[in-house]
Design an enzyme around this catalytic site. Structure first.
Site, PDB file in Angstrom:
ATOM      1  N   HIS A 195      -9.834  -2.716   3.590  1.00  0.00           N
ATOM      2  CA  HIS A 195     -10.864  -3.523   2.948  1.00  0.00           C
ATOM      3  C   HIS A 195     -10.238  -4.816   2.449  1.00  0.00           C
ATOM      4  O   HIS A 195      -9.093  -4.847   2.015  1.00  0.00           O
ATOM      5  CB  HIS A 195     -11.554  -2.770   1.809  1.00  0.00           C
ATOM      6  CG  HIS A 195     -10.626  -2.157   0.810  1.00  0.00           C
ATOM      7  ND1 HIS A 195      -9.864  -1.031   1.086  1.00  0.00           N
ATOM      8  CD2 HIS A 195     -10.334  -2.511  -0.459  1.00  0.00           C
ATOM      9  CE1 HIS A 195      -9.151  -0.723   0.017  1.00  0.00           C
ATOM     10  NE2 HIS A 195      -9.416  -1.611  -0.928  1.00  0.00           N
ATOM     11  N   GLY A 204      -0.095  -1.088  -3.035  1.00  0.00           N
ATOM     12  CA  GLY A 204      -1.152  -0.766  -3.974  1.00  0.00           C
ATOM     13  C   GLY A 204      -2.450  -0.281  -3.361  1.00  0.00           C
ATOM     14  O   GLY A 204      -3.446  -0.123  -4.070  1.00  0.00           O
ATOM     15  N   GLN A 205      -2.468  -0.003  -2.053  1.00  0.00           N
ATOM     16  CA  GLN A 205      -3.699   0.494  -1.432  1.00  0.00           C
ATOM     17  C   GLN A 205      -3.997   1.887  -1.947  1.00  0.00           C
ATOM     18  O   GLN A 205      -3.164   2.786  -1.869  1.00  0.00           O
ATOM     19  CB  GLN A 205      -3.570   0.504   0.091  1.00  0.00           C
ATOM     20  CG  GLN A 205      -4.848   0.880   0.797  1.00  0.00           C
ATOM     21  CD  GLN A 205      -4.739   0.762   2.317  1.00  0.00           C
ATOM     22  OE1 GLN A 205      -3.676   0.506   2.876  1.00  0.00           O
ATOM     23  NE2 GLN A 205      -5.858   0.957   2.993  1.00  0.00           N
ATOM     24  N   THR A 206      -5.193   2.071  -2.511  1.00  0.00           N
ATOM     25  CA  THR A 206      -5.560   3.367  -3.082  1.00  0.00           C
ATOM     26  C   THR A 206      -6.575   4.128  -2.241  1.00  0.00           C
ATOM     27  O   THR A 206      -6.710   5.339  -2.405  1.00  0.00           O
ATOM     28  CB  THR A 206      -6.118   3.207  -4.507  1.00  0.00           C
ATOM     29  OG1 THR A 206      -7.230   2.302  -4.465  1.00  0.00           O
ATOM     30  CG2 THR A 206      -5.053   2.667  -5.453  1.00  0.00           C
ATOM     31  N   HIS A 254     -10.518  -7.871  -0.217  1.00  0.00           N
ATOM     32  CA  HIS A 254     -11.079  -8.254  -1.510  1.00  0.00           C
ATOM     33  C   HIS A 254     -11.427  -9.743  -1.485  1.00  0.00           C
ATOM     34  O   HIS A 254     -10.592 -10.569  -1.117  1.00  0.00           O
ATOM     35  CB  HIS A 254     -10.054  -8.043  -2.633  1.00  0.00           C
ATOM     36  CG  HIS A 254      -9.713  -6.619  -2.872  1.00  0.00           C
ATOM     37  ND1 HIS A 254     -10.310  -5.881  -3.873  1.00  0.00           N
ATOM     38  CD2 HIS A 254      -8.833  -5.793  -2.255  1.00  0.00           C
ATOM     39  CE1 HIS A 254      -9.801  -4.652  -3.864  1.00  0.00           C
ATOM     40  NE2 HIS A 254      -8.907  -4.580  -2.885  1.00  0.00           N
TER      41      HIS A 254
END
Length: 121
Positions: A93, A86-88, A95
């Protein structure tokens, strides 16, 4: 990197020599922040030991900041690594997501909820 939203210095809350913190532009909850290395690199496992330590120190600092500002009841910490996870944005980074009692009916299973049918077990 010119087009990377995390390489832009605007919006940084605080930081250290190797990383910085900013609020998530699409927060899951009030106070949702991102801890980001300054160096543009896609994956967590490509970071150096020093970058990881710098990010870890900022996780602690950000938690203390959010404890005062938002008084959450708990936290989720997560990293998406790669498209399949799901890395966009291809700049690593972490969360830090404050959680609040009642923000969902049954929070048990926590990060297992990334695959909804696996959350409850």
């Amino acid at each position: 990197m010119k087009d990377c939203p995390f390489c832009n210095k605007e919006g940084r809350l605080f930081g250290n020599e190797l990383a910085h913190v900013r609020e998530d532009r699409f927060p899951v909850s009030p106070g949702h922040c991102l801890v980001i290395p300054h160096r543009h690199i896609a994956g967590y496992f490509e970071t150096t030991r020093e970058e990881r330590l710098a990010m870890d120190r900022l996780l602690d600092e950000t938690k203390r900041h959010l404890d005062v500002l938002h008084r959450p009841d708990g936290y989720n910490v997560g990293i998406n690594i790669g498209d399949a996870a799901g890395q966009t944005i291809p700049h690593v980074h972490i969360h830090l997501i404050p959680r609040y009692r009642g923000d969902m009916p049954d929070p048990r299973g926590g990060v297992r909820g990334v695959i909804p049918e696996k959350q409850s077990y």
